[in-house]
Design a protein around this motif. Sequence first.
Motif, mmCIF file in Angstrom:
data_model
loop_
_atom_site.group_PDB
_atom_site.id
_atom_site.type_symbol
_atom_site.label_atom_id
_atom_site.label_comp_id
_atom_site.label_asym_id
_atom_site.label_seq_id
_atom_site.Cartn_x
_atom_site.Cartn_y
_atom_site.Cartn_z
ATOM 1 N N TYR A 215 2.802 112.052 38.458
ATOM 2 C CA TYR A 215 4.197 112.684 37.423
ATOM 3 C C TYR A 215 4.780 113.845 38.092
ATOM 4 O O TYR A 215 5.795 114.397 38.733
ATOM 5 N N VAL A 216 3.837 114.683 38.359
ATOM 6 C CA VAL A 216 4.380 116.238 39.113
ATOM 7 C C VAL A 216 4.440 116.239 40.265
ATOM 8 O O VAL A 216 5.791 116.452 41.028
ATOM 9 N N PHE A 217 3.340 115.609 40.952
ATOM 10 C CA PHE A 217 3.582 114.991 42.209
ATOM 11 C C PHE A 217 5.245 114.378 42.165
ATOM 12 O O PHE A 217 5.265 114.859 43.945
ATOM 13 N N ALA A 218 5.227 113.913 42.005
ATOM 14 C CA ALA A 218 6.709 112.611 41.911
ATOM 15 C C ALA A 218 8.158 113.850 41.862
ATOM 16 O O ALA A 218 8.521 113.220 42.477
ATOM 17 N N ARG A 219 7.615 114.738 41.364
ATOM 18 C CA ARG A 219 9.331 115.444 41.644
ATOM 19 C C ARG A 219 8.856 116.538 41.756
ATOM 20 O O ARG A 219 10.229 117.677 42.040
ATOM 21 N N ASP B 203 5.940 113.354 51.233
ATOM 22 C CA ASP B 203 4.250 115.200 51.170
ATOM 23 C C ASP B 203 3.212 114.371 49.943
ATOM 24 O O ASP B 203 1.894 114.415 50.324
ATOM 25 N N PHE B 204 4.022 113.158 48.794
ATOM 26 C CA PHE B 204 3.264 113.169 48.577
ATOM 27 C C PHE B 204 2.166 112.134 48.594
ATOM 28 O O PHE B 204 1.123 112.108 48.588
ATOM 29 N N ASP C 212 -2.295 104.248 44.797
ATOM 30 C CA ASP C 212 -2.540 105.253 44.413
ATOM 31 C C ASP C 212 -2.332 105.614 42.558
ATOM 32 O O ASP C 212 -3.181 106.006 42.074
ATOM 33 N N THR C 213 -1.353 104.973 42.301
ATOM 34 C CA THR C 213 -0.815 105.023 40.536
ATOM 35 C C THR C 213 -1.467 103.783 40.237
ATOM 36 O O THR C 213 -2.533 104.043 39.038
ATOM 37 N N VAL C 214 -1.743 103.026 40.522
ATOM 38 C CA VAL C 214 -2.727 101.289 40.375
ATOM 39 C C VAL C 214 -3.642 102.159 40.269
ATOM 40 O O VAL C 214 -4.467 101.995 39.469
ATOM 41 N N LEU D 127 6.415 102.755 31.554
ATOM 42 C CA LEU D 127 5.396 103.679 31.519
ATOM 43 C C LEU D 127 5.359 104.024 33.372
ATOM 44 O O LEU D 127 5.388 105.143 33.457
ATOM 45 N N PHE D 128 5.593 103.034 33.836
ATOM 46 C CA PHE D 128 5.682 103.187 34.819
ATOM 47 C C PHE D 128 6.648 104.001 36.171
ATOM 48 O O PHE D 128 6.661 104.861 36.937
ATOM 49 N N ALA D 129 7.852 103.917 34.951
ATOM 50 C CA ALA D 129 8.830 104.506 35.816
ATOM 51 C C ALA D 129 9.033 105.621 35.187
ATOM 52 O O ALA D 129 9.822 107.088 36.198
ATOM 53 N N LEU D 130 8.483 106.088 34.702
ATOM 54 C CA LEU D 130 8.124 107.675 33.477
ATOM 55 C C LEU D 130 7.539 108.257 34.719
ATOM 56 O O LEU D 130 8.098 109.460 34.827
ATOM 57 N N LEU D 131 6.569 107.543 34.805
ATOM 58 C CA LEU D 131 5.836 108.089 36.164
ATOM 59 C C LEU D 131 5.705 108.187 37.461
ATOM 60 O O LEU D 131 5.990 109.564 37.386
ATOM 61 N N LEU D 132 6.676 107.428 38.098
ATOM 62 C CA LEU D 132 7.006 107.632 39.660
ATOM 63 C C LEU D 132 8.453 108.289 39.644
ATOM 64 O O LEU D 132 8.281 108.641 40.894
ATOM 65 N N GLY D 133 9.113 108.112 38.927
ATOM 66 C CA GLY D 133 10.644 108.718 38.672
ATOM 67 C C GLY D 133 11.276 107.758 39.759
ATOM 68 O O GLY D 133 10.898 106.626 39.939
ATOM 69 N N HIS D 134 12.251 108.603 41.034
ATOM 70 C CA HIS D 134 12.185 107.860 41.913
ATOM 71 C C HIS D 134 11.793 107.128 43.154
ATOM 72 O O HIS D 134 11.674 107.324 44.426
ATOM 73 N N ALA D 135 10.339 108.625 43.081
ATOM 74 C CA ALA D 135 9.264 107.702 43.874
ATOM 75 C C ALA D 135 9.599 106.723 44.668
ATOM 76 O O ALA D 135 8.764 106.159 45.405
ATOM 77 N N ALA D 136 8.258 105.525 43.770
ATOM 78 C CA ALA D 136 8.423 104.525 43.985
ATOM 79 C C ALA D 136 8.838 103.503 42.591
ATOM 80 O O ALA D 136 8.858 103.520 41.590
#
Length: 420
Positions: free
Chosen positions: A23-27, A33-34, A252-254, A317-326
């Motif tokens: 969550y943090v690195f995606a933001r 870089d992530f 990585d999320t999976v 859940l995944f939309a919350l975690l990843l935001g616009h990163a993926a």
Amino acid sequence: MRYLLLRATTAAAAVAFGLVQTYVFARVLAPKDFSIYILIGTFGLSLWLFDLGAAKILFVRQRARHLEGRSDDAITAQSSAVVALYALIVLAGTLACFAIAATRSGTSLGTATDYTLFFSFAALNLVWFPLRNVSNAVDQYIGFESLEVVRRVGHIVLMLGLLGGLPLLAFLLLANALWAVLLSVCVVRLARVGALRAPHGVRSALTEFWRGNRRELLRSGNYAVGELAIYNFPYFVVPAMFGLGAPTIILDTVFKIFRGATLIYAAGLDPLVPRQTRALAERDAAMLKKATLTAFVLCAVPTLALCALLLIAGDRLFALLLGHAATMPPAATTVLVVLLLANLAQNVASNLLLHTGFFREIARVATFLVIAMAAMTLIAIAAGVDIVGFIGGYAAVYVAGAALYIAYVWRGPFRRAAGR
């Protein structure tokens, strides 16, 4: 019960940290870089390649010494030497990481320092691993898990600090400093109960450890290398096949949830290990099966809850975690549920085999999985599958490996406990 609650807390915190990091690195980081930090962390964890299963052999030897109530300076010296060796390996790996990053074109000294500190942050798990096993073997699990709570919660708080404006360098320095304090406290505690000592004569102790456990080291090393390859090779294949950025972040999320569940399982498995090892030593097959079934139930409850959550609200859940990163493909959720169920069975079975000394059996399964995963990868490359297809192939092979582990439990510890 106190240990179970502590273990459940640390397991939940471990999973939480993985999700918080995503969550943090995606933001705070760009997607490229992530994905680079994902690879650096994977390299750090890959130092487990040097373990060769030694930590589990130390558990078996220290546990036997503890249950028999005897003192054995050789085992204490060997345990201390292994911990010291792992610390040196982490130091060497960290220095190598800095040298590579600092000489890489386009990488500033500050960025190289950040990469190096993140590598160290991940790599220090190698030193923590034998300390956990020695602590559990001599019934110091309450003290160890108390330190683990501090580590997990401290790292989560520091990671969340990045959202509040904490510089990345400050986070990395504080996170590594917390590691240093906790490692020192743990070593001192184990030394006080006679499980560790000042690491004098490290070379001779390691030589004696190798001579006395050569066969087990080769077998457990086969298993350890196989496990490391199985859980980490996708981090190298996916960027090569699909590129950095979104595909690597999806993988990585999976895997954070898939592998994070293993930490949850440990909360149900570790408290039953003393009962399982005693049951095998006393040839009490009924107690061994009952303890293993209890471990399975303790692991199944959070697994089924997590699977239900993913099936019902995985997309949110995944939309919350990843935001616009993926964006997580919907089919990946189904594959993840299969992986979680197979991981449940595999962990209950392999944990019993590991802690009862059936290293030959787990080495065989690890070898099978490495060969099967390699074949699957070649087929996936030839077929030109997408990231979901690759993860699906991985899941199919993993299910087969879990079935083999279960079969060896029946043929190994269960049969020996029954006197057959």
